[in-house]
Design a protein around this motif. Structure first.
Motif, PDB file in Angstrom:
ATOM      1  N   THR A  46       0.832  -1.211   0.000  1.00 22.98           N
ATOM      2  CA  THR A  46       0.000   0.000   0.000  1.00 22.98           C
ATOM      3  C   THR A  46       0.868   1.263   0.000  1.00 22.98           C
ATOM      4  O   THR A  46       0.367   2.356   0.181  1.00 22.98           O
ATOM      5  CB  THR A  46      -0.910   0.040   1.244  1.00 22.98           C
ATOM      6  OG1 THR A  46      -0.091   0.116   2.414  1.00 22.98           O
ATOM      7  CG2 THR A  46      -1.783  -1.198   1.314  1.00 22.98           C
ATOM      8  N   GLU A  47       2.149   1.087  -0.187  1.00 22.50           N
ATOM      9  CA  GLU A  47       3.065   2.214  -0.130  1.00 22.50           C
ATOM     10  C   GLU A  47       4.125   2.078  -1.220  1.00 22.50           C
ATOM     11  O   GLU A  47       5.018   1.252  -1.075  1.00 22.50           O
ATOM     12  CB  GLU A  47       3.682   2.242   1.279  1.00 22.50           C
ATOM     13  CG  GLU A  47       4.316   3.520   1.696  1.00 22.50           C
ATOM     14  CD  GLU A  47       3.388   4.736   1.609  1.00 22.50           C
ATOM     15  OE1 GLU A  47       3.947   5.793   1.398  1.00 22.50           O
ATOM     16  OE2 GLU A  47       2.160   4.645   1.712  1.00 22.50           O
ATOM     17  N   PRO A  48       4.078   2.794  -2.303  1.00 27.51           N
ATOM     18  CA  PRO A  48       3.029   3.743  -2.662  1.00 27.51           C
ATOM     19  C   PRO A  48       1.728   3.025  -3.017  1.00 27.51           C
ATOM     20  O   PRO A  48       1.755   1.863  -3.412  1.00 27.51           O
ATOM     21  CB  PRO A  48       3.597   4.450  -3.885  1.00 27.51           C
ATOM     22  CG  PRO A  48       4.506   3.449  -4.511  1.00 27.51           C
ATOM     23  CD  PRO A  48       5.076   2.659  -3.377  1.00 27.51           C
ATOM     24  N   LEU A  49       0.646   3.729  -2.898  1.00 30.79           N
ATOM     25  CA  LEU A  49      -0.670   3.107  -3.054  1.00 30.79           C
ATOM     26  C   LEU A  49      -1.176   3.175  -4.495  1.00 30.79           C
ATOM     27  O   LEU A  49      -1.501   2.145  -5.083  1.00 30.79           O
ATOM     28  CB  LEU A  49      -1.659   3.803  -2.110  1.00 30.79           C
ATOM     29  CG  LEU A  49      -3.085   3.264  -2.090  1.00 30.79           C
ATOM     30  CD1 LEU A  49      -3.125   1.821  -1.596  1.00 30.79           C
ATOM     31  CD2 LEU A  49      -3.966   4.135  -1.188  1.00 30.79           C
ATOM     32  N   LEU A  50      -1.249   4.374  -5.032  1.00 28.99           N
ATOM     33  CA  LEU A  50      -1.874   4.537  -6.345  1.00 28.99           C
ATOM     34  C   LEU A  50      -0.944   4.112  -7.473  1.00 28.99           C
ATOM     35  O   LEU A  50       0.276   4.125  -7.342  1.00 28.99           O
ATOM     36  CB  LEU A  50      -2.284   6.003  -6.550  1.00 28.99           C
ATOM     37  CG  LEU A  50      -3.364   6.524  -5.616  1.00 28.99           C
ATOM     38  CD1 LEU A  50      -3.567   8.025  -5.835  1.00 28.99           C
ATOM     39  CD2 LEU A  50      -4.683   5.785  -5.827  1.00 28.99           C
TER      40      LEU A  50
ATOM     41  N   GLU B  64      -1.884  11.668  -3.045  1.00 28.75           N
ATOM     42  CA  GLU B  64      -1.632  10.462  -2.255  1.00 28.75           C
ATOM     43  C   GLU B  64      -0.946  10.831  -0.952  1.00 28.75           C
ATOM     44  O   GLU B  64      -0.072  11.696  -0.919  1.00 28.75           O
ATOM     45  CB  GLU B  64      -0.746   9.513  -3.076  1.00 28.75           C
ATOM     46  CG  GLU B  64      -0.472   8.210  -2.332  1.00 28.75           C
ATOM     47  CD  GLU B  64       0.171   7.144  -3.211  1.00 28.75           C
ATOM     48  OE1 GLU B  64      -0.148   7.092  -4.418  1.00 28.75           O
ATOM     49  OE2 GLU B  64       0.981   6.375  -2.686  1.00 28.75           O
ATOM     50  N   THR B  65      -1.355  10.186   0.131  1.00 31.18           N
ATOM     51  CA  THR B  65      -0.736  10.369   1.446  1.00 31.18           C
ATOM     52  C   THR B  65      -0.343   8.964   1.925  1.00 31.18           C
ATOM     53  O   THR B  65      -0.697   7.990   1.267  1.00 31.18           O
ATOM     54  CB  THR B  65      -1.720  11.044   2.428  1.00 31.18           C
ATOM     55  OG1 THR B  65      -2.917  10.260   2.482  1.00 31.18           O
ATOM     56  CG2 THR B  65      -2.073  12.460   1.998  1.00 31.18           C
ATOM     57  N   SER B  67      -0.258   5.448   2.645  1.00 32.39           N
ATOM     58  CA  SER B  67      -1.276   4.397   2.514  1.00 32.39           C
ATOM     59  C   SER B  67      -2.694   4.947   2.377  1.00 32.39           C
ATOM     60  O   SER B  67      -3.658   4.332   2.841  1.00 32.39           O
ATOM     61  CB  SER B  67      -1.210   3.415   3.689  1.00 32.39           C
ATOM     62  OG  SER B  67       0.017   2.721   3.656  1.00 32.39           O
ATOM     63  N   GLY B  68      -2.809   6.089   1.748  1.00 33.37           N
ATOM     64  CA  GLY B  68      -4.141   6.675   1.604  1.00 33.37           C
ATOM     65  C   GLY B  68      -4.215   7.680   0.466  1.00 33.37           C
ATOM     66  O   GLY B  68      -3.227   7.980  -0.196  1.00 33.37           O
ATOM     67  N   VAL B  69      -5.417   8.164   0.240  1.00 27.17           N
ATOM     68  CA  VAL B  69      -5.659   9.187  -0.772  1.00 27.17           C
ATOM     69  C   VAL B  69      -6.499  10.277  -0.138  1.00 27.17           C
ATOM     70  O   VAL B  69      -7.489   9.999   0.546  1.00 27.17           O
ATOM     71  CB  VAL B  69      -6.419   8.601  -1.992  1.00 27.17           C
ATOM     72  CG1 VAL B  69      -6.763   9.703  -2.988  1.00 27.17           C
ATOM     73  CG2 VAL B  69      -5.610   7.509  -2.670  1.00 27.17           C
ATOM     74  N   PRO B 219      -6.253   2.396   2.964  1.00 30.93           N
ATOM     75  CA  PRO B 219      -5.893   1.551   4.103  1.00 30.93           C
ATOM     76  C   PRO B 219      -5.503   2.331   5.359  1.00 30.93           C
ATOM     77  O   PRO B 219      -5.613   1.798   6.468  1.00 30.93           O
ATOM     78  CB  PRO B 219      -4.703   0.729   3.599  1.00 30.93           C
ATOM     79  CG  PRO B 219      -4.569   0.996   2.161  1.00 30.93           C
ATOM     80  CD  PRO B 219      -5.532   2.034   1.737  1.00 30.93           C
ATOM     81  N   MET B 247      -8.851  -3.484   0.904  1.00 33.22           N
ATOM     82  CA  MET B 247      -7.971  -3.736  -0.250  1.00 33.22           C
ATOM     83  C   MET B 247      -8.027  -5.182  -0.725  1.00 33.22           C
ATOM     84  O   MET B 247      -7.460  -5.512  -1.763  1.00 33.22           O
ATOM     85  CB  MET B 247      -6.517  -3.402   0.107  1.00 33.22           C
ATOM     86  CG  MET B 247      -6.246  -1.968   0.518  1.00 33.22           C
ATOM     87  SD  MET B 247      -6.591  -0.749  -0.776  1.00 33.22           S
ATOM     88  CE  MET B 247      -5.290  -1.116  -1.947  1.00 33.22           C
ATOM     89  N   PHE B 270      -8.981   2.007  -7.633  1.00 30.33           N
ATOM     90  CA  PHE B 270      -7.965   2.775  -8.364  1.00 30.33           C
ATOM     91  C   PHE B 270      -6.676   1.968  -8.511  1.00 30.33           C
ATOM     92  O   PHE B 270      -5.935   2.126  -9.464  1.00 30.33           O
ATOM     93  CB  PHE B 270      -7.617   4.084  -7.628  1.00 30.33           C
ATOM     94  CG  PHE B 270      -8.788   4.983  -7.333  1.00 30.33           C
ATOM     95  CD1 PHE B 270      -9.921   4.974  -8.135  1.00 30.33           C
ATOM     96  CD2 PHE B 270      -8.748   5.850  -6.253  1.00 30.33           C
ATOM     97  CE1 PHE B 270     -10.993   5.822  -7.864  1.00 30.33           C
ATOM     98  CE2 PHE B 270      -9.806   6.705  -5.977  1.00 30.33           C
ATOM     99  CZ  PHE B 270     -10.931   6.688  -6.780  1.00 30.33           C
ATOM    100  N   VAL B 271      -6.404   1.157  -7.516  1.00 37.02           N
ATOM    101  CA  VAL B 271      -5.154   0.388  -7.491  1.00 37.02           C
ATOM    102  C   VAL B 271      -5.278  -0.842  -8.391  1.00 37.02           C
ATOM    103  O   VAL B 271      -4.368  -1.176  -9.135  1.00 37.02           O
ATOM    104  CB  VAL B 271      -4.823  -0.022  -6.038  1.00 37.02           C
ATOM    105  CG1 VAL B 271      -3.531  -0.830  -5.997  1.00 37.02           C
ATOM    106  CG2 VAL B 271      -4.739   1.202  -5.137  1.00 37.02           C
TER     107      VAL B 271
END
Lengths: 257, 304
Positions: A46-50, B64-65, B67-69, B219, B247, B270-271
């Motif tokens: 999840t890191e990076p996620l996108l 993006e942050t 483990s998050g958006v 997440p 996820m 998105f992933v």
């Protein structure tokens, strides 16, 4: 648009901090057009996620290349991938460059890593021997100058502008453009640009002043890539447009420059 | 073992399985038709629609942050009339149930949009977004039990379709808001919407998002969302639809064990655009391994 696995053929540092990755993926390559992009899942965690977006740098029957600068976690993870690793690909996405019918003269203006999708366009344009294509590359310095040999290898007139004067002229790419357009009278090429937004907007102003058709590829943070999340909005004269779906290539007459 | 029974009921609505695509992350489904099998997902919740078109927030809208958006889209949409004309016809062609998310600024907005959708056969249920942190007044209805009840009653009066109220986590006691909307007739609650958050660019000293603040998903929020779903499921009898950073099938099962009857998958789309289908398969595999015949047996089976 397809969601596929591709196999990495090579992934090499071509200039300090810049990588060229070749991927075997015939089905995506077959439908890809210059100016379109793909997204890659750069890690399994999840890191990076996108996913991260990349323009098609070169397109062949069996696959494609991407040229990228290592700027954050996603591109760093990507730079560590090895030949024969698989990558998760979503593409081709977006609209691609349109090539107006009947036009003969074209000028490509690239700034920094913005050169990446313009090589695929140059290859497509250069295939038609009747077309006259010139290229202007802007870069911070000689050390970060990309793709010069590539354009020259296609037989295209290639002009260079660097911030520090270490190669070509010490000025902006758009200064070279202005000068180049002033040399020949009644020279009205179609312009294609990709690079930092101030450069794109400067190209837009030049195009407006001289009444030229100009297209530019824009960048935004991309999440879905398919027009669902509405996260990559770009303000245009006709309201917000999506970089991922309406773009990434926009006619500069639509953009407030 | 026979094929496990994955059907779930949300009010009067029966879903083929408990996995739904969350509003705002899946457009109106059509965007994903080439890259996932829309017939295999339990339901699609469409991007929130309002009475009048909305332009949305100024960019940048998303970043993006860890483990998050963080997003601040601002409910950009073309309005209910365009939605019915342009988006609904496609949704009639897929097997996933169609849940239309609605948003508004006033009770009247909500009830007008709901009554418009009540006439549409292709709409299986309505999710009422009273929890968007990115539009002025978007969250107010879910911050106060009285206001949340008011919207619920208004929408229930306007439609016979099942009504799901989507709750905000940006409140003191989410379970009490859930209780309030249950008493006012909600058929289900879905939670959580995004957490209000922010990011700053230290070079320009400016907020990263055009809207200054945004809503955090992914997440990064999962354990907090899970705790809120657990607290809410203990308190209400109507189905709870859980979401927040799911996820994969394991995450979905956590929410169901904690009390969710169904789950929504948002940022994960998105992933991996095929993730919702993957979660359906993963839950089925888990049921076979654990010899669970009906998915209902999983909901709320948490041992304490």
């Amino acid at each position: 648009m397809q969601h596929k696995k591709g196999r990495i053929i090579s992934n090499k540092e071509v200039k300090p901090g810049y990588y060229l990755m070749a991927v075997h993926c015939p089905s995506v390559a077959k439908t890809a057009k210059p100016g379109q992009f793909l997204t890659i899942r750069c890690s399994g965690s999840t890191e990076p996620l996108l996913r991260r977006p990349f323009g098609f740098h070169r397109i062949s029957a069996l696959g494609f290349e991407i040229l990228y600068e290592v700027v954050g976690k996603g591109t760093k993870a990507l730079s560590r991938m090895k030949p024969s690793d698989t990558v998760d690909i979503l593409g081709p996405l977006g609209n691609g460059f349109s090539i107006p019918a009947g036009k003969r003269d074209f000028v490509i203006i690239a700034g920094g890593i913005g050169v990446a999708p313009l090589t695929a366009l140059a290859e497509e344009l250069a295939r038609d021997k009747k077309k006259n294509v010139s290229v202007i590359i802007g870069s911070r310095s000689k050390r970060t100058l990309l793709c010069r040999e590539h354009f020259e290898g296609l037989g295209l007139k290639t002009m260079i502008a660097t911030d520090d004067g270490s190669c070509g002229k010490k000025c902006f790419a758009t200064d070279v453009l202005d000068e180049f357009l002033a040399i020949k009278r009644a020279f009205a090429p179609t312009l294609y640009a990709c690079g930092p937004e101030p450069m794109i907007r400067a190209v837009g102003r030049v195009a407006k002043k001289r009444g030229l058709k100009a297209y530019a590829s824009f960048e935004e943070n991309i999440a879905c890539g398919v027009g669902a999340c509405l996260g990559c909005a770009l303000r245009t004269k006709n309201g917000y447009k999506l970089v991922c779906k309406d773009g990434p290539v926009f006619d500069l007459k639509e953009i407030i420059c | 073992m026979l094929k496990p029974d994955m059907k779930v009921r949300i009010g009067g609505l029966e879903l083929r399985n408990p996995v739904m695509a969350a509003s705002g992350t899946f457009g109106s489904g059509e965007e994903y038709k080439d890259i996932t099998d829309l017939d295999r997902i339990g339901a699609i919740v469409t991007k929130s629609v309002t009475l009048k078109p909305r332009e949305g927030n100024p960019p940048p809208r998303l970043v993006e942050t860890p483990s998050g958006v963080l997003n601040a889209i601002g409910i950009q949409n073309d309005g209910i009339d365009a939605f019915i004309k342009d988006k609904l016809p496609f949704l009639g062609k897929i097997k996933a149930a169609v849940v239309v998310s609605i948003a508004g600024h006033s009770l009247e907005d909500y009830s007008t949009v709901a009554s418009r959708l009540d006439r549409e056969k292709k709409v299986d249920a309505i999710e009422v977004n009273i929890s968007c942190p990115n539009v002025k007044g978007g969250m107010e209805f879910s911050r106060d039990p009285g206001l949340a009840s008011g919207v619920t009653r208004e929408v229930k009066r306007a439609t016979r379709k099942p009504v799901i109220i989507k709750l905000s986590p940006n409140v003191g006691d989410i379970a009490s808001i859930a209780s309030a909307v249950e008493e006012s007739g909600a058929d289900a609650v879905s939670l959580v919407n995004t957490f209000a958050g922010m990011a700053v660019d230290i070079e320009s000293c400016m907020p990263v998002l055009g809207n200054i603040t945004g809503g955090l998903s992914g997440p990064a929020i999962r354990p907090i969302a899970l705790r809120m779903v657990w607290e809410t499921a203990k308190k209400v009898r109507i189905p709870v639809i859980g979401m927040g950073g799911i996820m994969g099938p394991e995450d979905a099962l956590e929410f169901m064990i904690a009390g969710a009857s169904a789950v929504q998958v948002g940022t994960a789309n998105f992933v991996d655009p095929g993730i919702a289908v993957g979660i359906v398969d993963g839950i089925e595999k888990y049921m076979r391994r654990k010899k669970v015949k009906r998915i209902k047996e999983i909901t709320g089976c948490l041992k304490i």
